[in-house]
Write a protein that holds these residues in place. Structure first.
Motif, mmCIF file in Angstrom:
data_model
loop_
_atom_site.group_PDB
_atom_site.id
_atom_site.type_symbol
_atom_site.label_atom_id
_atom_site.label_comp_id
_atom_site.label_asym_id
_atom_site.label_seq_id
_atom_site.Cartn_x
_atom_site.Cartn_y
_atom_site.Cartn_z
ATOM 1 N N ARG A 1 35.605 38.127 50.984
ATOM 2 C CA ARG A 1 34.845 38.676 49.844
ATOM 3 C C ARG A 1 35.543 38.570 48.494
ATOM 4 N N ASP A 2 36.820 38.215 48.477
ATOM 5 C CA ASP A 2 37.505 38.003 47.200
ATOM 6 C C ASP A 2 37.263 36.554 46.766
ATOM 7 N N PRO A 3 36.530 36.330 45.664
ATOM 8 C CA PRO A 3 36.220 34.949 45.246
ATOM 9 C C PRO A 3 37.462 34.118 44.950
ATOM 10 N N ASP A 4 38.575 34.769 44.651
ATOM 11 C CA ASP A 4 39.791 34.031 44.303
ATOM 12 C C ASP A 4 40.680 33.744 45.511
ATOM 13 N N TYR A 5 40.258 34.153 46.681
ATOM 14 C CA TYR A 5 41.117 33.999 47.857
ATOM 15 C C TYR A 5 41.500 32.537 48.149
ATOM 16 N N PRO A 6 40.599 31.553 47.906
ATOM 17 C CA PRO A 6 40.999 30.153 48.188
ATOM 18 C C PRO A 6 42.209 29.673 47.386
ATOM 19 N N GLY B 1 36.210 24.436 48.719
ATOM 20 C CA GLY B 1 37.052 25.217 47.816
ATOM 21 C C GLY B 1 36.308 26.321 47.103
ATOM 22 N N SER B 2 36.731 26.587 45.864
ATOM 23 C CA SER B 2 36.260 27.754 45.133
ATOM 24 C C SER B 2 34.744 27.829 44.992
ATOM 25 N N ILE B 3 34.108 26.738 44.605
ATOM 26 C CA ILE B 3 32.684 26.808 44.301
ATOM 27 C C ILE B 3 31.866 27.187 45.545
ATOM 28 N N HIS B 4 32.325 26.726 46.712
ATOM 29 C CA HIS B 4 31.604 27.041 47.950
ATOM 30 C C HIS B 4 31.812 28.502 48.331
ATOM 31 N N HIS B 5 33.003 28.993 48.069
ATOM 32 C CA HIS B 5 33.301 30.412 48.269
ATOM 33 C C HIS B 5 32.411 31.251 47.345
ATOM 34 N N TYR B 6 32.310 30.819 46.105
ATOM 35 C CA TYR B 6 31.464 31.516 45.115
ATOM 36 C C TYR B 6 30.007 31.537 45.585
ATOM 37 N N LYS B 7 29.526 30.366 46.012
ATOM 38 C CA LYS B 7 28.115 30.263 46.416
ATOM 39 C C LYS B 7 27.798 31.216 47.557
ATOM 40 N N ARG B 8 28.726 31.281 48.519
ATOM 41 C CA ARG B 8 28.491 32.150 49.669
ATOM 42 C C ARG B 8 28.462 33.617 49.237
ATOM 43 N N ILE B 9 29.386 33.997 48.372
ATOM 44 C CA ILE B 9 29.433 35.378 47.894
ATOM 45 C C ILE B 9 28.183 35.706 47.073
ATOM 46 N N LEU B 10 27.739 34.752 46.240
ATOM 47 C CA LEU B 10 26.529 34.979 45.443
ATOM 48 C C LEU B 10 25.306 35.122 46.347
ATOM 49 N N ALA B 11 25.245 34.304 47.390
ATOM 50 C CA ALA B 11 24.116 34.387 48.323
ATOM 51 C C ALA B 11 24.097 35.745 49.016
ATOM 52 N N GLU B 12 25.275 36.250 49.354
ATOM 53 C CA GLU B 12 25.361 37.569 50.003
ATOM 54 C C GLU B 12 24.963 38.678 49.030
ATOM 55 N N THR C 1 44.864 24.225 43.233
ATOM 56 C CA THR C 1 43.876 24.522 42.177
ATOM 57 C C THR C 1 42.988 23.303 41.938
ATOM 58 N N TRP C 2 43.590 22.112 42.080
ATOM 59 C CA TRP C 2 42.814 20.892 41.878
ATOM 60 C C TRP C 2 41.992 20.546 43.121
ATOM 61 N N LEU C 3 42.604 20.701 44.274
ATOM 62 C CA LEU C 3 41.869 20.419 45.517
ATOM 63 C C LEU C 3 40.633 21.316 45.631
ATOM 64 N N ASN C 4 40.769 22.547 45.183
ATOM 65 C CA ASN C 4 39.647 23.492 45.268
ATOM 66 C C ASN C 4 38.484 23.126 44.358
ATOM 67 N N ARG C 5 38.714 22.186 43.444
ATOM 68 C CA ARG C 5 37.624 21.774 42.546
ATOM 69 C C ARG C 5 36.938 20.494 43.025
ATOM 70 N N GLN C 6 37.314 19.987 44.173
ATOM 71 C CA GLN C 6 36.677 18.771 44.677
ATOM 72 C C GLN C 6 35.231 19.081 45.076
ATOM 73 N N PRO C 7 34.339 18.065 44.984
ATOM 74 C CA PRO C 7 32.901 18.328 45.157
ATOM 75 C C PRO C 7 32.526 19.044 46.462
ATOM 76 N N ARG C 8 33.073 18.598 47.573
ATOM 77 C CA ARG C 8 32.672 19.248 48.828
ATOM 78 C C ARG C 8 33.901 19.519 49.691
ATOM 79 N N ASN C 9 34.864 20.183 49.093
ATOM 80 C CA ASN C 9 36.129 20.416 49.790
ATOM 81 C C ASN C 9 36.192 21.776 50.461
#
Lengths: 314, 64
Positions: free
Chosen positions: A150-155, A178-189, A168-176
């Motif tokens: 549940r912490d968006p910054d955990y990745p 990383g962060s954006i996918h963590h964000y999306k899941r938290i937003l969906a919840e 920090t760079w790997l987490n910005r890859q399109p489908r890795n």
């Protein structure tokens, strides 16, 4: 804004960390209560201080950042200078937006609320990270600090500083994953009007920025855009992730109020690490603005040490 | 609308390769004074490089 009553301070502290846990070998209950009262008394002295500097920095910084484009396109400033200024503004912009995320410039219902929102909005545009998304994710980080799900910054967690920078760079890859996918899941919840607005704003800002990138690049200004926006953004995002997320929360194994953030000594110093050496104070009292966390920490240091917190780094 | 946006973001690396990396590469080639192979123009070389890298990132999900 004037100094605020202790009840308000206590309320905000409770908002930031509903569950109060202390280290296992910490002080007894009565002593903990006394320590908390002293802690709140110190914190109250650092809240409600003038915040106009953040507004001036955010609005002036944004105006300067916008001006870099025509200045570089006209050859008035060299690209390397534009790059350095842009990277500094993009990184510093997160600090001003961070105050707005916590409504430290003006709270809901106050006359200057519009300024709080404006500061937040313009500050994160160089990062192509809308304020609505930045705020919702940052508040979730406070509510669920170091929670793997549940912490968006955990990745951002990594075993070492160098690995953290790479991540920090790997987490910005399109489908890795990383962060954006963590964000999306938290937003969906969350599935709230605010979370849906954050997703919409993110899509619009990203599409708008890409359209601007492509149009400028195909108009003969590709290197200008690369030097003034694209590269500074990536450097700023990595810098922010490293200093605001990895450094103060590593190794992210504990979630308690006094354990989820650590005091550390930055090799680059307090200002270059954006005040994150004393990020613990921010997590305890988010209404203390960034420029006052260091002073608050040194006043609070004995209280924190009595809590069992390792204050030896500073 | 949501599906269309998903589609656009899925192919965004390819679009980025053509829309941004290609002209950046072309400008770098000109700036460095390098002659592209096979008598290609700087922009053609940039388009080949950008679309290949962007296509790779779209398929792989990573620019690496």
């Amino acid at each position: 804004m004037s100094a605020q009553p202790l009840e308000t301070v206590a309320g905000r502290a409770a908002d930031a960390a509903p569950e109060v846990r202390t280290p296992a070998a910490g002080p007894a209950r009565d002593e903990r209560r006394q320590l908390l009262l002293r802690e709140r008394e110190i914190a109250a002295r650092h809240m409600g201080v003038p915040m106009w500097g953040y507004s001036v920095a955010a609005l002036g910084g944004f105006a300067l950042w916008v001006a870099l484009f025509p200045l570089a396109m006209a050859g008035i400033i060299p690209l390397w200078l534009g790059f350095l200024v842009s990277a500094t503004l993009a990184t510093g912009g997160y600090v001003t937006s961070h105050e707005a995320m916590h409504s430290n410039i003006a709270r809901k219902g106050e006359p200057l609320r519009w300024l709080n929102e404006l500061v937040g909005q313009v500050s994160t545009i160089p990062l192509i990270f809308p304020f609505s998304m930045a705020r919702i994710m940052h508040l979730q980080h406070h509510y669920h600090c170091n929670d793997p799900l549940r912490d968006p910054d955990y990745p951002d967690e990594a075993p070492s500083a160098w690995q953290a920078i790479v991540k920090t760079w790997l987490n910005r890859q399109p489908r890795n994953g990383g962060s954006i996918h963590h964000y999306k899941r938290i937003l969906a919840e969350l599935d709230s009007p605010a979370s849906r607005r954050a997703q919409r704003d993110t899509a619009l800002l990203q599409l708008g920025a890409m359209a601007f990138f492509f149009a400028m690049a195909w108009s003969g200004y590709a290197l200008v855009i690369a030097a003034i926006w694209w590269l500074p953004r990536h450097i700023a995002l990595s810098y922010i992730r490293f200093y605001l997320s990895w450094a103060p929360h590593h190794p992210r194994t504990k979630q308690g109020r006094y354990e989820n953030t650590k005091v550390f000594k930055s090799r680059l110093g307090h200002i270059m690490s954006m005040g994150m050496e004393t990020h613990l104070v921010h997590h305890l009292y988010p209404s203390i603005p960034n420029h006052r966390t260091k002073a608050a920490y040194f006043e609070m240091r004995d209280v924190l040490a009595a809590r069992g917190i390792d204050v030896s780094p500073l | 609308m949501q599906q269309a946006l998903k589609g656009i973001f899925f192919v965004m690396p390819l679009l980025f390769g053509i829309g941004f990396i290609a002209p950046v590469t072309a400008e770098l080639i000109v700036l460095a004074g390098i002659a592209p192979p096979l008598a290609l123009s700087p922009l053609a070389a940039g388009l080949i490089f950008g679309s290949l890298w962007g296509g790779y990132a779209t398929i792989k999900g990573s620019w690496l």
